[in-house]
Design an enzyme around this catalytic site. Structure first.
Site, PDB file in Angstrom:
ATOM      1  CG  HIS A 303       8.941 -50.196 -24.852  1.00  0.00           C
ATOM      2  ND1 HIS A 303       7.997 -50.901 -25.538  1.00  0.00           N
ATOM      3  CD2 HIS A 303       9.919 -50.497 -25.606  1.00  0.00           C
ATOM      4  CE1 HIS A 303       8.218 -51.324 -26.414  1.00  0.00           C
ATOM      5  NE2 HIS A 303       9.500 -51.288 -26.614  1.00  0.00           N
ATOM      6  CG  ASP A 360      17.025 -48.785 -27.542  1.00  0.00           C
ATOM      7  OD1 ASP A 360      17.960 -49.625 -28.121  1.00  0.00           O
ATOM      8  OD2 ASP A 360      16.172 -48.514 -27.940  1.00  0.00           O
TER       9      ASP A 360
HETATM   10  N1  ACO Z   1      11.204 -39.133 -20.317  1.00  0.00           N
HETATM   11  C1  ACO Z   1      10.644 -38.371 -19.731  1.00  0.00           C
HETATM   12  N2  ACO Z   1       8.980 -38.427 -19.814  1.00  0.00           N
HETATM   13  C2  ACO Z   1       8.881 -39.594 -20.563  1.00  0.00           C
HETATM   14  C3  ACO Z   1       9.553 -40.421 -21.196  1.00  0.00           C
HETATM   15  C4  ACO Z   1      11.045 -40.244 -21.109  1.00  0.00           C
HETATM   16  N3  ACO Z   1      11.607 -41.171 -21.718  1.00  0.00           N
HETATM   17  N4  ACO Z   1       8.799 -41.294 -22.056  1.00  0.00           N
HETATM   18  C5  ACO Z   1       7.409 -40.770 -21.812  1.00  0.00           C
HETATM   19  N5  ACO Z   1       7.289 -39.826 -21.013  1.00  0.00           N
HETATM   20  C6  ACO Z   1       6.215 -39.269 -20.517  1.00  0.00           C
HETATM   21  C7  ACO Z   1       5.538 -38.305 -21.514  1.00  0.00           C
HETATM   22  O1  ACO Z   1       5.799 -36.842 -21.454  1.00  0.00           O
HETATM   23  C8  ACO Z   1       4.146 -38.545 -21.358  1.00  0.00           C
HETATM   24  O2  ACO Z   1       3.709 -37.713 -20.203  1.00  0.00           O
HETATM   25  P1  ACO Z   1       2.179 -36.954 -20.398  1.00  0.00           P
HETATM   26  O3  ACO Z   1       1.275 -38.082 -19.845  1.00  0.00           O
HETATM   27  O4  ACO Z   1       2.383 -36.052 -18.747  1.00  0.00           O
HETATM   28  O5  ACO Z   1       2.125 -36.387 -21.316  1.00  0.00           O
HETATM   29  C9  ACO Z   1       4.143 -39.946 -20.781  1.00  0.00           C
HETATM   30  O6  ACO Z   1       5.436 -40.252 -20.036  1.00  0.00           O
HETATM   31  C10 ACO Z   1       3.453 -40.914 -21.910  1.00  0.00           C
HETATM   32  O7  ACO Z   1       4.499 -40.893 -23.005  1.00  0.00           O
HETATM   33  P2  ACO Z   1       4.143 -41.053 -24.592  1.00  0.00           P
HETATM   34  O8  ACO Z   1       5.047 -40.425 -25.279  1.00  0.00           O
HETATM   35  O9  ACO Z   1       2.592 -40.766 -24.527  1.00  0.00           O
HETATM   36  O10 ACO Z   1       4.237 -42.745 -24.167  1.00  0.00           O
HETATM   37  P3  ACO Z   1       4.323 -43.730 -25.396  1.00  0.00           P
HETATM   38  O11 ACO Z   1       4.140 -44.882 -25.031  1.00  0.00           O
HETATM   39  O12 ACO Z   1       3.698 -43.145 -26.625  1.00  0.00           O
HETATM   40  O13 ACO Z   1       6.114 -43.595 -25.872  1.00  0.00           O
HETATM   41  C11 ACO Z   1       8.248 -43.812 -26.179  1.00  0.00           C
HETATM   42  C12 ACO Z   1       6.979 -44.353 -26.015  1.00  0.00           C
HETATM   43  C13 ACO Z   1       8.245 -43.003 -27.369  1.00  0.00           C
HETATM   44  C14 ACO Z   1       9.354 -44.948 -26.360  1.00  0.00           C
HETATM   45  C15 ACO Z   1       8.609 -42.819 -25.026  1.00  0.00           C
HETATM   46  O14 ACO Z   1       8.572 -43.465 -23.763  1.00  0.00           O
HETATM   47  C16 ACO Z   1      10.015 -42.230 -25.361  1.00  0.00           C
HETATM   48  O15 ACO Z   1      10.122 -41.129 -26.075  1.00  0.00           O
HETATM   49  N6  ACO Z   1      11.161 -42.526 -24.836  1.00  0.00           N
HETATM   50  C17 ACO Z   1      12.718 -41.911 -25.005  1.00  0.00           C
HETATM   51  C18 ACO Z   1      13.191 -42.581 -26.331  1.00  0.00           C
HETATM   52  C19 ACO Z   1      13.387 -43.974 -26.279  1.00  0.00           C
HETATM   53  O16 ACO Z   1      13.969 -44.556 -25.193  1.00  0.00           O
HETATM   54  N7  ACO Z   1      12.917 -44.661 -27.183  1.00  0.00           N
HETATM   55  C20 ACO Z   1      13.323 -46.404 -27.263  1.00  0.00           C
HETATM   56  C21 ACO Z   1      12.019 -47.255 -27.342  1.00  0.00           C
HETATM   57  S1  ACO Z   1      12.511 -48.946 -27.306  1.00  0.00           S
HETATM   58  C22 ACO Z   1      12.952 -49.330 -28.955  1.00  0.00           C
HETATM   59  O17 ACO Z   1      12.430 -48.696 -29.846  1.00  0.00           O
HETATM   60  C23 ACO Z   1      13.756 -50.431 -29.148  1.00  0.00           C
END
Ligand code: ACO
Length: 426
Positions: A303, A360
């Site tokens: 998140h 979620d």
């Molecule tokens: N699985 C694996 N790796 C992940 C995940 C995941 N679900 N989420 C983040 N990471 C990793 C990324 O690859 C990144 O790695 P790096 O630093 O080596 O490049 C690091 O963690 C940070 O990720 P970001 O995308 O920069 O984090 P951000 O805070 O921008 O993204 C997000 C948050 C979009 C929710 C992300 O965690 C994601 O895509 N999760 C899956 C989708 C999801 O569940 N969304 C629901 C959000 S809750 C809502 O909207 C109600």
């Protein structure tokens, strides 16, 4: 001004603003005027776009408060209607105020008869969110008497209409997709019970609302009611900052919420759990999520704000058990979810990156046990979030410092150059 009350950029000092709780904020409104420079913050990772008194999140501690009340307390002890009142008005209602609010919302649940014809323009296999965007946007063509945003009374009526009609509109989107007749609201039922009946009932039969399912869905609505300045809420605020009418603004919010990185994640999470199918395959998916060359992510994990367990996910996890027990269904996907969570939480990659289950991760299991198809999940999220959008929109319009939202950019395109006539282009 004390030393820590300002922040120096170049040789200019900028005031630090302090909220009730949470990080201080550098007030850089004069930065461009003073220095000719912009700030660069794609994704707004360090930018507060507004002042707000609705919702507070401490992502590191896993805290979520609405008007100061914890989400755990609200989801355990409150109702969606009461939480909606709280978000809209700032205080918990008295018994009289709550009854009056419920009465008002209940009297706005019907939609204009003509609105039904809008549905016929959509294909039967249209995604409910596509229908919701269109129909909610279309409300502005039906309720002219509540689109003057400068009139607080009209804003209030529009807010009540949106909260009241959203279940009707979402249920109609579902009924349309399965070819069943629309059901009119039944004002003897609760907000959530009424939505269940409009979704799963048929005109030919009585529909008995299962109280456990009703409570679980009401809790899901509470958990999704508001979440600070997330992407869809910021979209609603940005759309509203131009003076757009409330129905158009909420339609914009619905469009944004639809994205898989935002509201679409519960659909994606459940699909992923089905795809994994058996606990034996979990390590394979964890390895894929960790592989830099694989775009796969564990849906329902991570998140932008929570770098701890999403407090809403804990409530959801408990609610899954209650619903599955009440409906007497065993769902192998729940076992996959529990084991996936355990393995991920003990894996260095997820620990290091502070990736925890978000709201979620479990909500899809509950919704599918109740009988909602996955395509309806985001529509339910939109239904619940409408109260947050409306409350945030009202807060913005009432703010005397409100001005049209207009971000700037770091331009990286070509510098000014001469136009080349077609015949001279190589
Ligand atoms: N699985 C694996 N790796 C992940 C995940 C995941 N679900 N989420 C983040 N990471 C990793 C990324 O690859 C990144 O790695 P790096 O630093 O080596 O490049 C690091 O963690 C940070 O990720 P970001 O995308 O920069 O984090 P951000 O805070 O921008 O993204 C997000 C948050 C979009 C929710 C992300 O965690 C994601 O895509 N999760 C899956 C989708 C999801 O569940 N969304 C629901 C959000 S809750 C809502 O909207 C109600």
């Amino acid at each position: 001004m004390s030393d820590d009350a300002t922040y120096t950029v170049g040789n200019q000092e900028y005031p630090l603003l302090e909220g009730t709780i949470g990080p201080k904020v550098v007030d850089i409104r004069a930065l461009y005027k003073d220095t000719g420079m912009f700030t660069y913050d794609p994704g707004f990772k360090s930018t507060a776009s507004c002042e707000s008194g609705l919702t507070y999140i401490d992502g590191h501690e896993g805290v979520l408060l609405h008007r100061g009340y914890s989400i755990e307390d609200l989801s355990e002890r409150s109702s969606f209607m009461e939480t909606s009142y709280l978000l809209l008005n700032g205080e918990l209602p008295t018994k009289f105020e709550l009854d009056d609010f419920i009465y008002t919302i209940t009297r706005h649940t019907m939609v204009h008869e003509q609105l039904k014809t809008l549905y016929n323009g959509f294909r039967r296999d249209a995604h409910p969110m596509a229908i919701m965007c269109g129909v909610v946007g279309g409300l502005s063509a039906f309720y002219h008497d509540s689109t003057d945003i400068t009139d607080p009374e009209q804003r209030k009526i529009a807010s009540h209409r949106l909260i009241a009609k959203m279940p009707t509109i979402a249920a109609m989107a579902y009924k349309y997709s399965i070819g069943q007749p629309f059901l009119y609201p039944d004002n003897d039922l609760s907000y959530t019970g009424n939505f269940l009946r409009m979704t799963f009932g048929v005109p030919a039969e009585e529909y008995d609302v299962n109280p456990v399912v009703e409570r679980a869905l009401d809790r899901i609505f509470i958990l999704h009611a508001d979440h600070e300045q997330n992407a869809s809420t910021s979209t609603v605020r940005l759309a509203g900052s131009s003076g757009a009418n409330p129905f158009a603004c909420i339609a914009a919010g619905i469009a944004c919420l639809w994205g898989p990185a935002h509201g679409g994640a519960n659909e994606a999470a459940l699909n992923m759990l089905h795809e994994i199918g058996h606990p034996d395959r979990i390590p394979e998916y964890i390895a894929r999520a960790k592989d830099k060359d694989d775009p796969f992510r564990l849906m329902g994990f991570g998140h932008r704000v929570y770098k701890n367990y999403d407090p809403r996910a804990s409530v959801m996890r408990k609610t899954v058990r209650e619903v599955l027990t009440s409906l007497n269904v065993s769902n192998p996907v729940f076992d996959v979810a529990l084991q996936l969570e355990e393995m991920a939480l003990n894996d260095d990659y997820f620990i290091e990156k502070k990736l925890f289950p978000n709201v979620d991760f479990y909500s899809g299991i509950i919704l599918s046990a109740i009988g909602f198809p996955t395509t309806m999940f985001t529509a339910l999220f939109a239904l619940a979030r409408t109260v947050g959008w409306v409350a945030q929109w009202n807060e913005m319009i009432s703010d005397p410092g409100q001005t049209i939202g207009r971000p700037r950019q770091l331009y990286t395109g070509p510098a000014a150059r001469d136009y080349v006539p077609l015949e001279n282009r190589g």
